[in-house]
Design a protein around this motif. Structure first.
Motif, PDB file in Angstrom:
ATOM      1  N   UNK A 164     -12.195  42.288 -11.055  1.00 59.84           N
ATOM      2  CA  UNK A 164     -13.141  43.085 -11.836  1.00 59.84           C
ATOM      3  C   UNK A 164     -14.203  42.223 -12.503  1.00 59.84           C
ATOM      4  N   UNK A 165     -13.787  41.106 -13.063  1.00 64.35           N
ATOM      5  CA  UNK A 165     -14.664  40.423 -14.017  1.00 64.35           C
ATOM      6  C   UNK A 165     -15.317  39.146 -13.504  1.00 64.35           C
ATOM      7  N   UNK A 166     -14.774  38.526 -12.471  1.00 65.97           N
ATOM      8  CA  UNK A 166     -15.253  37.184 -12.137  1.00 65.97           C
ATOM      9  C   UNK A 166     -15.994  37.111 -10.803  1.00 65.97           C
ATOM     10  N   UNK A 167     -16.455  38.245 -10.284  1.00 59.94           N
ATOM     11  CA  UNK A 167     -17.206  38.189  -9.031  1.00 59.94           C
ATOM     12  C   UNK A 167     -18.544  37.481  -9.246  1.00 59.94           C
ATOM     13  N   UNK A 168     -18.943  36.719  -8.245  1.00 57.26           N
ATOM     14  CA  UNK A 168     -20.208  35.971  -8.347  1.00 57.26           C
ATOM     15  C   UNK A 168     -21.373  36.950  -8.420  1.00 57.26           C
ATOM     16  N   UNK A 169     -22.514  36.495  -8.941  1.00 59.88           N
ATOM     17  CA  UNK A 169     -23.682  37.374  -8.989  1.00 59.88           C
ATOM     18  C   UNK A 169     -24.011  37.895  -7.591  1.00 59.88           C
TER      19      UNK A 169
END
Lengths: 196, 535
Positions: free
Chosen positions: B179-184
């Motif tokens: 949920x939170x750490x996907x790359x831009x």
């Protein structure tokens, strides 16, 4: 060995991650108690008379007292979180200290209740109702102890000056966990003490 | 600070010494530790399987006592399920590749990740301690027998409770990470399908595992305090135990299969040089399988004395699982259609997965249908069915993943020729072993007995011979891994010319994964297009 900073160093991401993580964890806790609540529903449907007669043997006065104790403790948590949001670490420590104390009061009252029941020959295994009662309140009691540990850890961190109005993620997470422990009891009280 | 940053740019394996492993918070190292541990239990569990097959060479019990036979199939089942197949892909390969796939430096909670590994170790140590009086209940722990047997049920339950905790922590970590750490630029619809599979898996782990935890807790309390929830003499209900047990243990079969399906969705397009067909259908079918998986646990209990209405509903719902599963299989086949297929070892295992899993999947409805279930319940047909899905499916997917990612994880190439020989032995051995079980199962041979009627003798001999071939195949594969680790040629960063992010790092990846967090502009399946990597 050196882990990258939480949330890749972005404090907002770190806070949101912690929050999502804790809510997910609370979901697992709901399921953990859920199995016991299911067992309760199954056996209550099967033996309504037993549940009616057996629940009268519980001490309603102490049960109600403990409910008040826990609700007050949750109030103290809310005040503690509010304090650190305004940057008042000392006040936070006082409120969380009060919560821990109230948790201890809860456990003492529970101890008095349990020993009273043992004296009357009521044990886990006496019948299904008392098995459920001891399992559910016992598992809840373990959570109270764990919650007190978590709160105590937060107080220690706070004394070391780790929290400010800008950063207090562990304070909020510990508070959320305590509310959950409180909430479980809110269900246990009517189901076990007040079903007549 | 400068030096620390430099240290992060050496391969993640550069640091040496046991401390650098025991205290590591690097998701890649934790993944590797999980892989070693789970593969070790796979081999031990396999030895128990071979002992079972040995005993079944003759219709009469010959080599072991009946009790020893019961212990062996219990340990085979419990080890393979709890210590190998549940953690192997999620905690092993998932730990290694989720952050790499989404363009992150690590999982969301590296400390919890390390804790989950050590809780797992504590769990299996307790499981090993229970061997002083080994379990003989089957891996399902059914009451009332499990409440009465002299075996160390409480100890084993506690061990599995710990392993469950580790599983919950891992799942929780992955959910937050995805949920939170996907790359831009890494939107949900640009995620590799392995991530969708792992996401669905993690949800099941988090929701289902606490129920089996409390079930085993109650079983232990049943033995220690006699609480009586599962004891009819005290007003309890043994079927309630089965409900609790399968509420976890059915969804958990999707914890086993969904990550493997994710691996297949990665491997098929790479070795077909074609964009994956039906990306969204495959992605959302993972979630659908996870959801439906929670509604069908009763199909394990058709003969346990549930009400006919409950039986009918569970049977009806069971057929729905076939829909998203078939959606995946059809999409993989559509991906293969007109692709430039090459048969490297990961692809061989991936195709084997499709073939064997189709057999396993299609024999499922026989067991899901009420009338045929009563006939086939607790026969070898069931054993064949779940080995085709679990070993033919999950384990083949795991092998596909190991061969696919071996160069990335180790920085070494495998000997492809040996890998193919091993594959051929595994493929033949597996089918000879388990297809015969369908036949004896339909003819009525019950599972879990050390002895059987002489009319099943020939098939059992064939099956045992098959298990020996299978064992040789796996031995060759493991040997190939060891040789690859020691003497393999250095692996380039992207030996398979794949597009997902992990292949854009060196082999093995650096400790910080990406020196600069990548910006994602496209999905990872643009194969065969001009703007793809050099074809």
């Amino acid at each position: 060995m050196n882990a990258p900073p939480a949330g890749h160093g972005d404090p907002r991401v770190a806070f949101e991650s912690a929050k999502l993580g804790l809510w997910t964890f609370l979901a697992t806790e709901v399921l953990l108690f859920g199995a016991l609540f299911t067992a309760y529903a199954v056996f209550r449907a099967k033996y309504p008379e037993m549940f009616r007669s057996e629940h009268l043997k519980l001490n309603r006065v102490l049960g109600t007292l403990n409910t008040l104790v826990l609700i007050t403790s949750s109030l103290a948590v809310v005040l503690g979180v509010d304090a650190i949001r305004r940057g008042k670490a000392r006040l936070l420590e006082k409120y969380y200290g009060a919560t821990i104390l109230l948790g201890a009061v809860f456990l003492c009252v529970k101890y008095v209740e349990w020993t009273g029941e043992f004296r009357h020959g009521l044990y886990p295994g006496t019948n299904i109702f008392f098995s459920l009662y001891f399992m559910m309140t016992g598992l809840h009691g373990i959570h109270v102890i764990l919650g007190m540990g978590v709160l105590a850890y937060v107080v220690v961190l706070s004394r070391r000056g780790r929290f400010s109005s800008g950063y207090h993620t562990p304070v909020e997470m510990a508070g959320l966990y305590w509310h959950f422990v409180d909430l479980v009891w809110i269900y246990l009280l009517p189901l076990l003490y007040l079903i007549g | 600070m400068e030096r620390a940053a430099e240290g992060n740019r050496r391969g993640y394996l550069a640091e040496r010494g046991w401390r650098s492993w025991a205290y590591t918070m690097d998701h890649k190292r934790i993944g590797v530790m999980y892989l070693y541990t789970t593969i070790a239990f796979f081999l031990v569990g396999g030895v128990f399987a071979l002992l079972l097959r040995l005993e079944l060479l003759s219709p009469q019990a010959k080599y072991f006592s009946d009790h020893a036979y019961n212990v062996f199939f219990t340990l085979h089942g419990a080890m393979m399920i709890f210590l190998f197949i549940i953690p192997a892909i999620p905690s092993g390969l998932g730990n290694f590749f989720i952050p790499l796939h989404i363009g992150a430096r690590d999982v969301a909670f590296p400390r919890i990740n390390l804790a989950s590994y050590w809780v797992f170790v504590a769990g299996f140590l307790v499981v090993i301690a229970s061997l002083v009086s080994p379990m003989d209940t089957g891996w399902t722990f059914y009451t009332p027998y499990s409440a009465k047997t002299g075996a160390a049920v409480a100890t084993l339950s506690f061990g599995i409770f710990l392993i469950g905790m580790s599983s919950i922590l891992t799942g929780l970590n992955f959910i937050v990470t995805i949920h939170k750490l996907r790359a831009p630029g890494m939107t949900w619809h640009r995620l590799p399908l392995f991530i969708w599979g792992m996401y669905a898996t993690s949800i099941i782990q988090v929701i289902a595992t606490p129920v089996v935890g409390v079930t085993f807790l109650l079983l232990a309390m049943e033995r220690l305090l006699g609480v009586g929830f599962f004891d009819p003499a005290k007003g309890g209900d043994p079927v309630l135990f089965q409900h609790f047990f399968w509420f976890y243990s059915h969804p958990v079969v999707y914890v086993m299969i969904l990550p493997a399906m994710g691996i297949i969705s990665e491997v098929i397009p790479v070795f077909s040089r074609k964009p994956i067909f039906g990306y969204k259908a495959i992605a959302y079918s993972s979630l659908a399988i996870a959801f439906l998986g929670f509604l069908v646990w009763g199909h394990h209990m058709f003969t346990s004395g549930m009400s006919p209405l409950a039986n009918a509903i569970f049977s009806f719902l069971t057929f729905f699982v076939a829909v998203p599963t078939a959606v995946k299989v059809f999409n993989w086949i559509a991906t293969l259609y007109k692709g430039s297929i090459t048969f490297e070892s990961p692809m061989l295992y991936a195709l084997t997965f499709i073939f064997l899993f189709a057999v396993g999947g299609l024999t499922g409805p026989f067991l899901g249908a009420l009338a045929t279930n009563v006939q086939l319940h607790d026969t070898y047909f069931v054993v064949a069915h779940f080995h085709y899905t679990m070993m033919g499916g999950t384990v083949m997917g795991f092998f596909a993943g190991l061969h696919y990612w071996f160069p990335k994880m180790t920085g070494k190439m495998l000997n492809e020729k040996v890998a193919r020989i091993a594959w051929a032995l595994v493929f033949v051995g597996f089918n000879v072993t388990f297809f015969t079980m369908f036949i004896v199962g339909v003819r009525g041979m019950p599972r879990r007995y050390a002895e059987y009627l002489p009319k099943f003798h020939v098939e059992n001999v064939i099956s045992t011979v098959g298990s020996a071939i299978l064992a040789v195949g796996i031995a060759v594969m493991v040997l190939n891994f060891i040789l690859g680790l020691r003497k393999g040629a250095p692996a380039p960063g992207n030996p398979w010319r794949a597009l997902s992010l992990e292949w854009q790092t060196p082999s093995p990846p650096d400790t910080d994964n990406f020196h600069e967090i990548p910006v994602v502009t496209d999905w990872p399946y643009g194969y065969g297009k001009a703007e793809g990597p050099a074809e």
